[in-house]
Design an enzyme around this catalytic site. Structure first.
Site, short mmCIF file in Angstrom:
data_model
loop_
_atom_site.label_atom_id
_atom_site.label_comp_id
_atom_site.label_asym_id
_atom_site.label_seq_id
_atom_site.Cartn_x
_atom_site.Cartn_y
_atom_site.Cartn_z
N ASP A 186 0.85 -1.20 0.00
CA ASP A 186 0.00 0.00 0.00
C ASP A 186 0.88 1.25 0.00
O ASP A 186 1.67 1.47 0.92
CB ASP A 186 -0.91 -0.01 1.22
CG ASP A 186 -2.10 0.92 1.07
OD1 ASP A 186 -1.94 2.00 0.48
OD2 ASP A 186 -3.19 0.56 1.55
N SER B 153 -6.79 3.79 -1.82
CA SER B 153 -6.68 2.32 -1.81
C SER B 153 -7.98 1.64 -2.19
O SER B 153 -7.96 0.50 -2.67
CB SER B 153 -6.24 1.84 -0.42
OG SER B 153 -4.95 2.33 -0.10
N ASP C 193 -10.03 -3.01 6.18
CA ASP C 193 -9.45 -1.83 5.54
C ASP C 193 -9.70 -1.87 4.03
O ASP C 193 -10.08 -2.90 3.47
CB ASP C 193 -7.95 -1.76 5.84
CG ASP C 193 -7.40 -0.35 5.79
OD1 ASP C 193 -8.19 0.60 5.88
OD2 ASP C 193 -6.18 -0.20 5.65
N THR D 34 -8.07 -1.98 1.10
CA THR D 34 -7.53 -2.95 0.14
C THR D 34 -8.15 -4.33 0.29
O THR D 34 -8.68 -4.88 -0.69
CB THR D 34 -6.00 -3.01 0.25
OG1 THR D 34 -5.46 -1.71 -0.04
CG2 THR D 34 -5.42 -4.02 -0.73
N ARG E 236 -15.58 3.30 1.89
CA ARG E 236 -14.61 2.48 2.61
C ARG E 236 -14.67 2.65 4.12
O ARG E 236 -14.16 1.81 4.88
CB ARG E 236 -13.20 2.81 2.12
CG ARG E 236 -12.82 4.27 2.36
CD ARG E 236 -11.42 4.59 1.89
NE ARG E 236 -10.41 3.97 2.75
CZ ARG E 236 -9.10 4.09 2.55
NH1 ARG E 236 -8.64 4.80 1.52
NH2 ARG E 236 -8.26 3.50 3.38
N GLU F 230 -1.34 -8.08 1.71
CA GLU F 230 -1.09 -6.63 1.72
C GLU F 230 -0.17 -6.24 2.87
O GLU F 230 -0.41 -6.60 4.02
CB GLU F 230 -2.40 -5.86 1.86
CG GLU F 230 -2.18 -4.35 1.85
CD GLU F 230 -3.33 -3.56 2.47
OE1 GLU F 230 -3.46 -2.37 2.14
OE2 GLU F 230 -4.08 -4.13 3.29
N ASP G 246 1.91 2.77 3.50
CA ASP G 246 1.08 3.95 3.29
C ASP G 246 0.80 4.69 4.60
O ASP G 246 0.97 5.92 4.69
CB ASP G 246 -0.22 3.53 2.63
CG ASP G 246 -1.20 4.68 2.47
OD1 ASP G 246 -0.98 5.53 1.60
OD2 ASP G 246 -2.20 4.72 3.23
N LYS G 247 0.39 3.97 5.60
CA LYS G 247 -0.03 4.61 6.86
C LYS G 247 1.12 5.35 7.52
O LYS G 247 0.95 6.45 8.07
CB LYS G 247 -0.63 3.56 7.79
CG LYS G 247 -1.89 2.89 7.22
CD LYS G 247 -2.45 1.86 8.19
CE LYS G 247 -3.54 1.02 7.52
NZ LYS G 247 -4.64 1.83 6.95
N HIS H 202 1.95 8.49 5.52
CA HIS H 202 1.00 9.55 5.85
C HIS H 202 1.46 10.30 7.11
O HIS H 202 1.31 11.53 7.20
CB HIS H 202 -0.39 8.95 6.13
CG HIS H 202 -1.22 8.74 4.91
ND1 HIS H 202 -1.56 9.76 4.04
CD2 HIS H 202 -1.82 7.62 4.42
CE1 HIS H 202 -2.32 9.27 3.06
NE2 HIS H 202 -2.49 7.99 3.26
N ASP I 55 -0.84 0.00 -4.85
CA ASP I 55 -2.13 0.56 -5.24
C ASP I 55 -2.01 2.01 -5.71
O ASP I 55 -2.72 2.45 -6.61
CB ASP I 55 -3.15 0.44 -4.10
CG ASP I 55 -2.59 0.92 -2.76
OD1 ASP I 55 -1.42 1.34 -2.70
OD2 ASP I 55 -3.34 0.87 -1.75
N HIS I 56 -1.09 2.78 -5.12
CA HIS I 56 -0.92 4.19 -5.47
C HIS I 56 0.41 4.67 -4.92
O HIS I 56 1.11 3.95 -4.19
CB HIS I 56 -2.06 5.04 -4.90
CG HIS I 56 -2.24 4.88 -3.42
ND1 HIS I 56 -1.37 5.42 -2.49
CD2 HIS I 56 -3.17 4.18 -2.69
CE1 HIS I 56 -1.75 5.10 -1.28
NE2 HIS I 56 -2.85 4.34 -1.36
N HIS J 114 -1.70 11.21 -0.89
CA HIS J 114 -1.20 10.35 -1.97
C HIS J 114 -0.67 11.19 -3.13
O HIS J 114 -1.00 12.37 -3.26
CB HIS J 114 -2.32 9.44 -2.49
CG HIS J 114 -2.86 8.52 -1.45
ND1 HIS J 114 -4.04 7.82 -1.62
CD2 HIS J 114 -2.40 8.16 -0.23
CE1 HIS J 114 -4.27 7.09 -0.56
NE2 HIS J 114 -3.29 7.28 0.31
#
Length: 532
Positions: A114, A165, A217, A219, A230, A397, A402-403, A406, A444-445, A494
């Protein structure tokens, strides 16, 4: 005395008869002299011919030798061609056997990092194995890229360039491009998108989900649920109006069980038939179920045939054919690494107009992750469960790349790329003797973190990054500068970059080098025999 003179003298003494004899002898000698001259001339001519005769002899011998060598070469080539034909035939037979095996028992392992763009991978490589080292990812034979695509919720014909995601996982799980926040549903029309997990279950193919986030979550949810937002994780989350942060707004009331919908994401998992579900989120499954408010969602899952586990020692201890729901943390599982003393990126301070860079730091093990299963361990256990099936579809995953990005925590997201890399090794080891296994690794991104100079070239002009900056000490004795600058809010956002795709195993050659994320769905579905 010369012979002619001697004959003349003798002839004069002998008279007339002698004269005749003299002239006869003289004629004979003249003839001998002519012959001698002719012989000498012939000898000279023969001498002049010797090099030509030698050259001709050499050329004749060379021609004979060349002819023999050519005949030998032809024989060797024919033998080599025969061996090559045999080798090609052997390879063709082996490939045909692999294809037949893949057709009869295909398996897919999709591993998603992610937020894992190329910047994230490079940071992890630099820190974990050194700038000259290689991650397991780097050894995979196929390398391509996927376009990250989304559309507007209000106007699905209009592109959006930053995705999340939810819609990117939907593209891979269901083969359709939708709007951000949507879980396997279409933009605007809110129609369900059939996922590869549903297709697999309908065909008797084993299915599994592994994540380091909550199993609800975005994904994992996109593979096993259908909902308009989501954030509708449990029944109490189905509606919210947040004036301060509109992103948190959601209205999933049409999806509630009371209104004939499938329910919240957690309830859909509990009522589903995915064979293996591993991750965090036990706190969410303690919520009351909409189906039966007297029961928790976890109890609903047990009523639906799931065996619930929360102890890592029980990961592999399940009955063959059972459905297993393993929840090993109340919410997202703790990350493997953190900055020393919880260090993270900081805004660059200025003193009298001059930038003051933050102190450098290294990473350390996160004590909160002790006694919890790693992503690699959950991956191995999930594969063991699903290996009982002739065919299976497994999604894995590493969520907190990602988290942590962030939150501007470089050690956190670097460690989670490391976790993904270890899971890839587990998958590759499993596939080493199983040519029917297709492994795809992607993201995913993109995310906010970028590697930038530790000291700006414009530092003499008192310039520095205006973002959040971390100086990370590496094992190579160097310092890596990592910058976060998508906004000045409490969290980064993102980015719209394309993401890497790695693959190995039978069917990897069907992936184009540049693809849409929807094409990943189609390749997986064809490999499993779920689509033409």
């Amino acid at each position: 005395m010369w012979p002619v003179a001697k004959l003349a003298r003798d002839s004069r003494a002998a008279g007339t008869t002698g004269d005749r004899d003299m002239w006869r002898a003289f004629g004979t000698l003249r003839t001998d002299d002519r012959l001698r001259r002719d012989w000498m001339n012939d000898r000279k001519r023969y001498k002049s011919l010797v090099p030509w005769i030698a050259a001709g002899t050499f050329l004749l011998a060379f021609g004979i030798l060349f002819t023999q060598m050519r005949q030998n070469s032809i024989a060797i080539l024919e033998a080599t061609e025969h061996l090559s034909t045999q080798s090609a035939a052997t390879r063709a037979v082996a490939q045909e056997n692999d294809e037949l095996r893949a057709l009869s028992s295909p398996k897919v392992i999709l591993i998603i990092g992610d937020g894992m763009d190329d910047q994230q991978i490079t940071m992890a490589r630099n820190y974990l194995v050194g700038s000259h080292g290689k991650l397991t990812l780097d050894l995979m034979p196929f390398r391509g890229a996927a376009l990250v695509q989304g559309v507007s919720e209000q106007d699905p014909q209009k592109a959006v360039y930053i995705s999340d995601s939810a819609n990117t996982a939907t593209a891979m799980a269901g083969g359709e491009i939708t709007s951000p926040k949507r879980i396997a549903t279409t933009a605007g029309a809110d129609k369900d998108i059939t996922t590869i997990m549903e297709m697999a279950q309908g065909a008797g193919v084993g299915t599994g989900i592994v994540t380091t986030a909550t199993v609800t979550d975005a994904t994992p949810a996109a593979f096993v649920a259908h909902i308009s937002d989501r954030l509708c994780l449990v029944p109490v989350d189905m509606f919210k109006d947040d004036a301060d942060l509109p992103y948190n707004n959601r209205d999933c009331r049409d999806d509630s069980i009371a209104n004939g919908g499938p329910g919240s994401i957690a309830e859909q998992i509990a009522l589903g038939d995915v064979n293996v579900v591993f991750g965090g989120g036990s706190g969410l499954f303690e919520h009351a179920s909409e189906t039966d408010p007297e029961k928790s969602i976890a109890e609903i899952a047990e009523s639906n045939g799931y065996e619930l586990i929360d102890d890592p020692s029980n990961l592999r201890d399940r009955a063959v054919g059972s459905k297993t729901l393993g929840l090993f943390a109340p919410y997202t599982m703790p990350v493997r690494m953190r900055g020393a003393d919880d260090a993270e990126a900081q805004l660059v301070e200025r003193i009298n107009g001059k930038p003051l860079l933050p102190d450098s730091f290294a990473c350390e093990a996160n004590p909160k992750a002790r006694r919890l299963p790693t992503l690699a361990e959950m991956t191995g256990a999930a594969i063991e469960h699903l290996d009982k099936h002739e065919r299976f579809m497994l999604m894995i995953e590493s969520a907190s790349i990602d988290k942590e990005a962030h939150r501007r925590r470089p050690c956190g997201h670097i460690g989670e790329v490391g976790q993904l890399d270890e899971a890839v090794r587990v998958a590759l080891d499993y596939a080493a003797t199983r040519p029917e296994v297709l492994i795809i690794v992607t993201a995913d991104h993109g995310q906010a973190a970028h590697i930038i100079p530790v000291v700006s070239r414009y530092a003499p002009q008192d310039r520095a990054t205006i973002g959040y900056f971390a100086r990370l000490r590496t094992a190579e004795g160097a310092v890596m500068g990592i910058n976060y600058a998508t906004n000045d809010a409490r969290q980064e956002e993102h980015t719209g970059v394309q993401v890497p795709v790695y693959a190995s195993g039978f069917g990897a050659n069907r992936l184009p080098t540049l693809m849409s994320q929807t094409e990943i769905f189609h390749v997986m579905a064809r490999h499993l025999g779920l689509a033409d």
